[in-house]
Design a protein around this motif. Sequence first.
Motif, PDB file in Angstrom:
ATOM      1  N   UNK A 205      24.009  -2.449 -14.170  1.00  0.00           N
ATOM      2  CA  UNK A 205      24.594  -1.178 -13.737  1.00  0.00           C
ATOM      3  C   UNK A 205      23.510  -0.126 -13.529  1.00  0.00           C
ATOM      4  N   UNK A 206      22.418  -0.236 -14.301  1.00  0.00           N
ATOM      5  CA  UNK A 206      21.318   0.721 -14.188  1.00  0.00           C
ATOM      6  C   UNK A 206      20.427   0.425 -12.991  1.00  0.00           C
ATOM      7  N   UNK A 207      20.598  -0.781 -12.397  1.00  0.00           N
ATOM      8  CA  UNK A 207      19.805  -1.120 -11.222  1.00  0.00           C
ATOM      9  C   UNK A 207      18.808  -2.243 -11.413  1.00  0.00           C
ATOM     10  N   UNK A 208      18.828  -2.899 -12.576  1.00  0.00           N
ATOM     11  CA  UNK A 208      17.948  -4.049 -12.789  1.00  0.00           C
ATOM     12  C   UNK A 208      18.435  -5.218 -11.929  1.00  0.00           C
ATOM     13  N   UNK A 209      17.532  -5.810 -11.171  1.00  0.00           N
ATOM     14  CA  UNK A 209      17.868  -6.922 -10.277  1.00  0.00           C
ATOM     15  C   UNK A 209      17.780  -8.253 -11.020  1.00  0.00           C
ATOM     16  N   UNK A 210      18.504  -9.253 -10.521  1.00  0.00           N
ATOM     17  CA  UNK A 210      18.493 -10.587 -11.114  1.00  0.00           C
ATOM     18  C   UNK A 210      18.117 -11.609 -10.041  1.00  0.00           C
ATOM     19  N   UNK A 211      17.118 -12.429 -10.354  1.00  0.00           N
ATOM     20  CA  UNK A 211      16.694 -13.516  -9.476  1.00  0.00           C
ATOM     21  C   UNK A 211      16.722 -14.809 -10.279  1.00  0.00           C
ATOM     22  N   UNK A 212      17.237 -15.882  -9.698  1.00  0.00           N
ATOM     23  CA  UNK A 212      17.283 -17.181 -10.366  1.00  0.00           C
ATOM     24  C   UNK A 212      16.527 -18.194  -9.513  1.00  0.00           C
ATOM     25  N   UNK A 213      15.625 -18.946 -10.149  1.00  0.00           N
ATOM     26  CA  UNK A 213      14.836 -19.945  -9.436  1.00  0.00           C
ATOM     27  C   UNK A 213      15.048 -21.324 -10.034  1.00  0.00           C
ATOM     28  N   UNK A 214      15.162 -22.313  -9.157  1.00  0.00           N
ATOM     29  CA  UNK A 214      15.258 -23.709  -9.572  1.00  0.00           C
ATOM     30  C   UNK A 214      13.856 -24.277  -9.742  1.00  0.00           C
ATOM     31  N   UNK A 215      13.770 -25.435 -10.389  1.00  0.00           N
ATOM     32  CA  UNK A 215      12.484 -26.097 -10.599  1.00  0.00           C
ATOM     33  C   UNK A 215      12.566 -27.567 -10.197  1.00  0.00           C
ATOM     34  N   UNK A 216      11.449 -28.063  -9.678  1.00  0.00           N
ATOM     35  CA  UNK A 216      11.235 -29.507  -9.539  1.00  0.00           C
ATOM     36  C   UNK A 216      10.445 -29.928 -10.767  1.00  0.00           C
ATOM     37  N   UNK A 217      10.942 -30.931 -11.488  1.00  0.00           N
ATOM     38  CA  UNK A 217      10.320 -31.331 -12.753  1.00  0.00           C
ATOM     39  C   UNK A 217      10.096 -32.839 -12.768  1.00  0.00           C
ATOM     40  N   UNK A 218       8.880 -33.248 -13.083  1.00  0.00           N
ATOM     41  CA  UNK A 218       8.527 -34.653 -13.272  1.00  0.00           C
ATOM     42  C   UNK A 218       7.543 -34.718 -14.437  1.00  0.00           C
ATOM     43  N   UNK A 219       7.219 -35.901 -14.935  1.00  0.00           N
ATOM     44  CA  UNK A 219       6.198 -35.993 -15.984  1.00  0.00           C
ATOM     45  C   UNK A 219       4.817 -35.549 -15.519  1.00  0.00           C
ATOM     46  N   UNK A 220       4.654 -35.261 -14.237  1.00  0.00           N
ATOM     47  CA  UNK A 220       3.371 -34.753 -13.740  1.00  0.00           C
ATOM     48  C   UNK A 220       3.276 -33.240 -13.850  1.00  0.00           C
ATOM     49  N   UNK A 221       4.424 -32.536 -13.695  1.00  0.00           N
ATOM     50  CA  UNK A 221       4.366 -31.082 -13.743  1.00  0.00           C
ATOM     51  C   UNK A 221       5.679 -30.428 -13.379  1.00  0.00           C
ATOM     52  N   UNK A 222       5.662 -29.098 -13.351  1.00  0.00           N
ATOM     53  CA  UNK A 222       6.852 -28.285 -13.069  1.00  0.00           C
ATOM     54  C   UNK A 222       6.501 -27.271 -11.987  1.00  0.00           C
ATOM     55  N   UNK A 223       7.369 -27.182 -10.960  1.00  0.00           N
ATOM     56  CA  UNK A 223       7.138 -26.264  -9.862  1.00  0.00           C
ATOM     57  C   UNK A 223       8.428 -25.523  -9.533  1.00  0.00           C
ATOM     58  N   UNK A 224       8.338 -24.205  -9.370  1.00  0.00           N
ATOM     59  CA  UNK A 224       9.501 -23.443  -8.912  1.00  0.00           C
ATOM     60  C   UNK A 224       9.759 -23.779  -7.455  1.00  0.00           C
ATOM     61  N   UNK A 225      11.023 -23.937  -7.095  1.00  0.00           N
ATOM     62  CA  UNK A 225      11.340 -24.362  -5.730  1.00  0.00           C
ATOM     63  C   UNK A 225      12.125 -23.306  -4.963  1.00  0.00           C
ATOM     64  N   UNK A 226      13.428 -23.196  -5.166  1.00  0.00           N
ATOM     65  CA  UNK A 226      14.250 -22.317  -4.345  1.00  0.00           C
ATOM     66  C   UNK A 226      15.112 -21.425  -5.242  1.00  0.00           C
ATOM     67  N   UNK A 227      15.682 -20.403  -4.615  1.00  0.00           N
ATOM     68  CA  UNK A 227      16.521 -19.450  -5.340  1.00  0.00           C
ATOM     69  C   UNK A 227      17.916 -20.023  -5.550  1.00  0.00           C
ATOM     70  N   UNK A 228      18.487 -19.730  -6.722  1.00  0.00           N
ATOM     71  CA  UNK A 228      19.833 -20.164  -7.076  1.00  0.00           C
ATOM     72  C   UNK A 228      20.747 -18.949  -7.190  1.00  0.00           C
ATOM     73  N   UNK A 229      22.041 -19.136  -6.955  1.00  0.00           N
ATOM     74  CA  UNK A 229      22.970 -18.012  -7.106  1.00  0.00           C
ATOM     75  C   UNK A 229      23.265 -17.716  -8.565  1.00  0.00           C
TER      76      UNK A 229
END
Length: 231
Positions: A205-229
Amino acid sequence: MRFATPLVPARLIRRYMRFLSDVELSDGTVVKAHCPNPGSMMGLKDEGMRVWIEPNDDPKKKLDWGWRLAELPDAFVGIDTGAANKVVAEALAEGIDALSGYDVIRPEVKYREKSRVDFLLSSSGRRDCYLEVKSVTLSRQAGLAEFPDSVTARGAKHLGDLAAMVEQGHRAVLLFLVQRTDCDRVTLAADIDPTYAAAFKAAQAAGVEVICLACAITPDGITATHQLPYG
């Protein structure tokens, strides 16, 4: 974010005292691993589940192993809350659409009373952007990620700090990084922490924005991919 050392599969025996876990390696050896997650880890600490741990040869660390991933039948989950900022830092460097156009990105900047914001984004002629990152690992309904998984007074304080920055004329963003590969939307676990849910509503209500990001995850590493609702 690639893991510094190749991960090793193991079987979880137990997680206890919040930051400790016993796991069994493929040869039957039982070792103690650091559990870098202060939350409840609901659904991610069942005895016998497959986990991935990272060997450690740093003499400054007390344990030789660190727990990094939980493997579910149809998903990987990154249980290391400390990894979230590393993943987001890489994503910011490569460019997140909703957070683009900032020339300077500074991590762990002191602000307000006894607080540090995860990232402070700035650029000449633009409002500063205060960015708080939260690692999301809970899912109690197929496809739905939830935060938090336990009561978090600290998280509620962060929301108040972000709202105060908006009131001072700055931009403030709460970023939910979903560290699991089986979710396509995000919401609040208001039943787990009603106080956090109320603080979240007030912050929005005060104006703080919300962003959600998905991740690709494997035993090699973690990477942010695309925005989620969110919602």
